[in-house]
Design a protein around this motif. Structure first.
Motif, short mmCIF file in Angstrom:
data_model
loop_
_atom_site.label_atom_id
_atom_site.label_comp_id
_atom_site.label_asym_id
_atom_site.label_seq_id
_atom_site.Cartn_x
_atom_site.Cartn_y
_atom_site.Cartn_z
N LEU A 155 0.84 -1.20 0.00
CA LEU A 155 0.00 0.00 0.00
C LEU A 155 0.87 1.25 0.00
O LEU A 155 2.03 1.21 0.45
CB LEU A 155 -0.87 0.05 1.27
N VAL B 255 0.96 4.70 1.84
CA VAL B 255 0.38 5.33 3.02
C VAL B 255 0.80 6.80 3.00
O VAL B 255 1.97 7.11 2.70
CB VAL B 255 0.90 4.65 4.32
N THR B 256 -0.13 7.68 3.29
CA THR B 256 0.21 9.10 3.25
C THR B 256 -0.69 9.94 4.15
O THR B 256 -1.79 9.51 4.51
CB THR B 256 0.13 9.63 1.79
N ASP C 141 0.15 -4.21 3.57
CA ASP C 141 -1.23 -3.93 4.01
C ASP C 141 -1.51 -4.10 5.52
O ASP C 141 -1.92 -3.15 6.18
CB ASP C 141 -2.25 -4.73 3.18
N ALA D 73 0.38 -1.58 7.52
CA ALA D 73 -0.18 -0.25 7.30
C ALA D 73 -1.45 -0.06 8.12
O ALA D 73 -1.62 0.97 8.78
CB ALA D 73 -0.47 -0.06 5.82
N LEU E 150 -2.47 2.84 10.63
CA LEU E 150 -3.62 3.71 10.31
C LEU E 150 -4.59 3.79 11.49
O LEU E 150 -5.15 4.84 11.79
CB LEU E 150 -4.36 3.19 9.07
N SER F 86 -4.58 5.38 3.08
CA SER F 86 -3.81 4.49 2.20
C SER F 86 -4.56 4.12 0.95
O SER F 86 -5.79 4.23 0.89
CB SER F 86 -3.46 3.22 2.96
#
Ligand code: ARG
Length: 261
Positions: free
Chosen positions: A129, A131-132, A196, A199, A203, A211
């Protein structure tokens, strides 16, 4: 008589100390099931929930899916496990230099790694993924001109290199995934490539992050790594396959990933 008693006492103490020494003896080179050396040194990089992470609520204990898998197999084979936590990029060198008997760290077998180490069968598969925290990053195209973080020596680093063929951005490497998350939160890194399940763990705890799937990537499996030609590879594989057959692995997947595979 007194002197004799004293020397008997002395001998008992010495024997006891020697005994402790034997129990303490660690194996990082022992590749067989020699009963005099029952502790295996397991190296991991505990920055990777839910695979392996430091549980602060449990006094800094290292816990996770991988730890349960390793402990289950080792127990079946009659070994104790001693965990050595290190940076991800130190894991293969640790096997190579005999500092660890095996590595379990959500590690994906690939050709490059197979040149130096042996792998068990795969026991779990993941997707990559992006992620940001940056709301303008919604697709790979939006990465142009941005700073993308990856864990040093990971397959995510390779994924970033692949993307660089068609896109222009800066890649920054960090030793730990936890550092990548911190860098994103403090705006020093715009996005990161993370598996994933890992992440999702970050998250959950960092609501400012979001993501999306990184397209055109193959499923990345996890396997246990051993020094080349270690007898443990076969022993571990046999137990791993039993875990797959008797449902133990599924139970652990459900416990740590919350999903049934
Ligand atoms: N699956 C990826 C790889 O093999 C990342 C694994 C990172 N593991 C960790 N414990 N930080 O490169």
């Amino acid at each position: 008589m007194k002197k004799n008693l004293f020397s008997i006492y002395f001998i008992i103490v010495l024997a006891f100390l020697a005994g402790c020494g034997a129990v303490e003896e660690k194996s990082a080179s022992n590749t067989g099931s020699d009963s005099s050396e029952k502790t295996l040194v397991m190296a991991t990089s505990a920055d990777y929930p839910p695979y392996e992470y430091v549980e602060t609520a449990k006094g800094g204990e290292i816990v996770g899916f991988d730890i349960d898998v390793a402990n289950h197999i080792a127990k079946k084979l009659g070994y104790k496990v001693e965990i050595k936590d290190m940076d991800f990029n130190g894991l293969i060198p640790a096997l190579d230099s005999g500092k660890a008997d095996f590595v379990i760290a959500g590690m994906t077998p690939n050709e490059e790694r197979r040149k130096t180490v042996d792998f068990s069968d795969e026991y779990y598969a993941a997707q990559q993924l992006i992620v940001t925290k940056d709301k303008t990053i919604k697709s790979v195209e939006n990465l142009e001109g941005k700073t993308i973080g990856v864990q040093l020596a990971s397959i995510q680093e390779k994924e970033a290199e692949k993307l660089l063929k068609d896109h222009k951005f800066e890649v920054v490497q960090r030793n730990k995934v936890t550092e990548l998350v911190q860098e994103m939160k403090s705006n020093r890194v715009d996005a990161a490539i993370i598996e994933d399940a890992v992440a999702y763990e970050f998250l959950k705890k960092n609501k400012d992050l979001s993501s999306f799937a990184l397209p055109n990537t193959d499923a990345a499996g996890s396997a246990i790594a051993f020094p080349k030609d270690s007898k443990l590879t076969k022993e571990f594989n046999e137990e791993l396959n039993k875990m797959k057959e008797d449902g133990t692995l599924d139970e652990l997947v459900e416990k740590w990933f919350g999903v049934k595979k």
